[in-house]
Design a protein around this motif. Sequence first.
Motif, short mmCIF file in Angstrom:
data_model
loop_
_atom_site.label_atom_id
_atom_site.label_comp_id
_atom_site.label_asym_id
_atom_site.label_seq_id
_atom_site.Cartn_x
_atom_site.Cartn_y
_atom_site.Cartn_z
N ARG A 2 27.91 -17.64 -22.20
CA ARG A 2 28.36 -17.92 -23.57
C ARG A 2 29.72 -17.30 -23.88
O ARG A 2 30.24 -17.50 -24.96
N LEU A 31 9.70 -12.04 -7.15
CA LEU A 31 9.86 -10.86 -8.01
C LEU A 31 9.40 -11.13 -9.43
O LEU A 31 8.74 -10.30 -10.06
N THR A 32 9.73 -12.34 -9.92
CA THR A 32 9.26 -12.71 -11.26
C THR A 32 7.74 -12.71 -11.28
O THR A 32 7.10 -12.31 -12.25
N GLN A 92 23.28 -31.41 -25.91
CA GLN A 92 23.82 -30.16 -26.42
C GLN A 92 25.32 -30.11 -26.19
O GLN A 92 25.79 -30.36 -25.08
N ILE A 127 22.67 -15.77 -18.64
CA ILE A 127 22.74 -16.64 -19.82
C ILE A 127 23.77 -16.10 -20.80
O ILE A 127 24.57 -16.83 -21.36
N PRO A 171 18.89 -30.95 -23.47
CA PRO A 171 20.11 -30.45 -22.84
C PRO A 171 21.19 -31.53 -22.72
O PRO A 171 22.37 -31.23 -22.77
N PHE A 214 13.88 -6.78 -12.33
CA PHE A 214 15.31 -7.01 -12.40
C PHE A 214 15.70 -8.47 -12.19
O PHE A 214 16.76 -8.90 -12.57
N SER A 215 14.77 -9.26 -11.63
CA SER A 215 15.13 -10.67 -11.49
C SER A 215 15.21 -11.33 -12.86
O SER A 215 16.11 -12.12 -13.12
N GLU A 216 14.29 -10.97 -13.74
CA GLU A 216 14.36 -11.52 -15.09
C GLU A 216 15.60 -11.02 -15.80
O GLU A 216 16.28 -11.74 -16.49
N SER A 247 14.40 -25.28 -23.08
CA SER A 247 15.30 -25.66 -21.98
C SER A 247 16.29 -24.55 -21.65
O SER A 247 16.91 -24.57 -20.60
N TRP A 300 15.60 -23.00 -27.64
CA TRP A 300 14.89 -24.15 -27.10
C TRP A 300 14.32 -23.74 -25.75
O TRP A 300 14.97 -22.99 -25.01
N GLN A 316 10.34 -17.08 -17.83
CA GLN A 316 10.26 -16.94 -19.29
C GLN A 316 9.43 -18.06 -19.90
O GLN A 316 8.64 -17.82 -20.81
N LYS A 347 13.87 -14.29 -27.73
CA LYS A 347 14.08 -15.70 -27.41
C LYS A 347 13.38 -16.62 -28.41
O LYS A 347 13.33 -17.83 -28.19
N SER A 379 18.84 -32.38 -30.63
CA SER A 379 19.61 -31.19 -30.24
C SER A 379 18.83 -30.31 -29.26
O SER A 379 19.42 -29.48 -28.58
N TRP A 380 17.51 -30.53 -29.15
CA TRP A 380 16.72 -29.76 -28.19
C TRP A 380 16.98 -30.22 -26.77
O TRP A 380 16.69 -29.51 -25.82
N SER A 439 18.64 -12.91 -14.92
CA SER A 439 18.83 -14.23 -15.49
C SER A 439 19.22 -14.14 -16.96
O SER A 439 19.95 -14.97 -17.46
N LEU A 440 18.71 -13.11 -17.65
CA LEU A 440 19.12 -12.91 -19.03
C LEU A 440 20.61 -12.70 -19.10
O LEU A 440 21.32 -13.26 -19.92
N PRO A 471 9.55 -29.55 -25.57
CA PRO A 471 10.99 -29.23 -25.51
C PRO A 471 11.67 -29.32 -26.86
O PRO A 471 12.74 -28.77 -27.04
N TRP A 472 11.05 -30.05 -27.82
CA TRP A 472 11.67 -30.21 -29.13
C TRP A 472 11.21 -29.15 -30.13
O TRP A 472 11.54 -29.23 -31.30
#
Lengths: 304, 276
Positions: A20, B197-198, A303, A16, A300, A7-9, B162, B160, B168, B156, A297-298, A12-13, B119-120
């Motif tokens: 948005r 946990l991860t 962005q 995210i 951060p 559930f930690s993963e 990042s 990117w 993940q 995913k 654009s990769w 975080s999903l 990262p690119w």
Amino acid sequence: MTTVDTFSEGRSLRRIREDRTPSAAIGYSDPPKGAAEKAARANDGKPRRPRSVSGVALLPFLLPVTLVLLWQAGSSFGFISDRIMPSPVAVVAAFWERLLSGELARDVGVSGARALSGLLIGGSIGFLLGIANGVSKLSEQLTDTTLQMLRTIPHLAMIPLVILWFGIGEEAKLFLTSLGVLFPIYLNTYHGVKNVDRDLIEMGRIYGMSGWSLFRKVIFPGALPSIFVGLRYALGIMWLTLIVSETIAANSGIGYMANTAREFMMTDVVVLALVIYAVLGKLADVIARTLERAALSWNPAYQR
Amino acid sequence: MPVGPYQSPLAFISDAELDAHHAAQPVDYQAAPQPAGLKLRGVEKRFGDNLVLRGLDLDVPAGQFLAIVGKSGCGKSTLLRLLVGLDEPTGGRIEFVDEEGEAAEPNSRIVFQEPRLLPWFSVADNVAVGLGDGVPKAFGRREAERALKGVQLSEKSKEWPSKLSGGQRQRVALARALVSRPGLLALDEPLGALDALTRIGMQDLVTNVWRELGFTAVLVTHDVAEAVHLADRVIVLDEGRISLDLEIPRDQPRRHGDPVLAELEGSLLDTILGKA
């Protein structure tokens, strides 16, 4: 069997995704997200835009517009002499006249071509040297010290020599502009290549990359942010060098236009030349920035 | 015991595109993974005056899951780098053998503590890096998607790196290592930087892919519980020597909190800390 989605993963999903939602995009980030969104929609069923967006967008233009208005008022009421400074209206008139006669397009075209070819030649040399010295120890030892030494000479100090070598033709301008843009691009490319994450290069080698593919996939993209800094810096030097060399000796171009106008006391045209330089400089920077944003654009930092 | 929703990056489908590719370019990307066993004889590694590994002898049968534990500075990461060829030993030799004990050329991969993603590149392109150069794009993309499915990150693939969480990113790094179907997978504290946990989720994932793909795994960790939970066999490294070699007599998958494992963990810790 336990699945990976602990559930930690999962949390975080979800976070995210929440980031948005439109509520987050316009700056409501406090916890009761649903409530904030409901409040935003309360008016007429559409999310409310922050009221001050247009005001904020116009704010940077407030100062220049006020200054131009004051300037015009000063000229109109006779506080500023035409011989010292033309009125903005006179500058616009000069612009219009030269636009119609086709002189402006020719001069801007000539200057633009000089700037671009200088950037292309000097930039390519700087870029290639930067890459070579970043990648190869031998090349670095051969040329870096020399380049660092040459870099400290103000390239405009070469003007007397350049006139002796090339006369006052196109070659002289091309040489000076190329020389001017070479160093910032060299330094930043070199620095960028040197600072590519060693761990990533090691990873690339483990996965069988070498030579061209290592360069294309790891080194070049890693150096790119720094290369762009060099490019934007070089653009400034490019215009500066061009202005100086066109003012000294030329028979076409914006600098020539300004210099001729000075001889006939046409201050409006002189100011017009300054405005054109400013616009061209800004335009070059905007183009560079757009390229930067697209290419990085990769990252951060770039962005949005 | 069913292995759950895990889909092997090996489970190739032979559709027309792939067949056409193989006809045109007879490279055997589909070669079944050959787990590589290890034979170390008097392996020594010296950095200047500092002797980090002092004549190690070690046999690791193909397909085994070996964990190496020890205090920091005991040479465990150095040993791992030797195994995957990142460094050369200064003495002794390392041989690779297949399941029959014949000398073999290993396809070895390593997963580091940090994910080291480009990262690119998008997540999928990062995984495709694992296939090496000169792999056709469409093939690379499909293999990457498959490996990402294996680490449950399909959704995913176009992001990117990042944008990803630490866990993940490490899963992407694992997919990149697995996509080329290694015979030997070296894991250098791959879960060290993850939250508890991860970590548990990742341990289960590592167990699953190892059971599925049958490679030889060498895990370096300072977490004794993790070593006992994942490995068939744990060795303790102390000042460049093997001070303990312990089989873990439990089948996978293992339960967290198993008393037998807890006892092994305790005695391992005692050895490492010098209380035994």
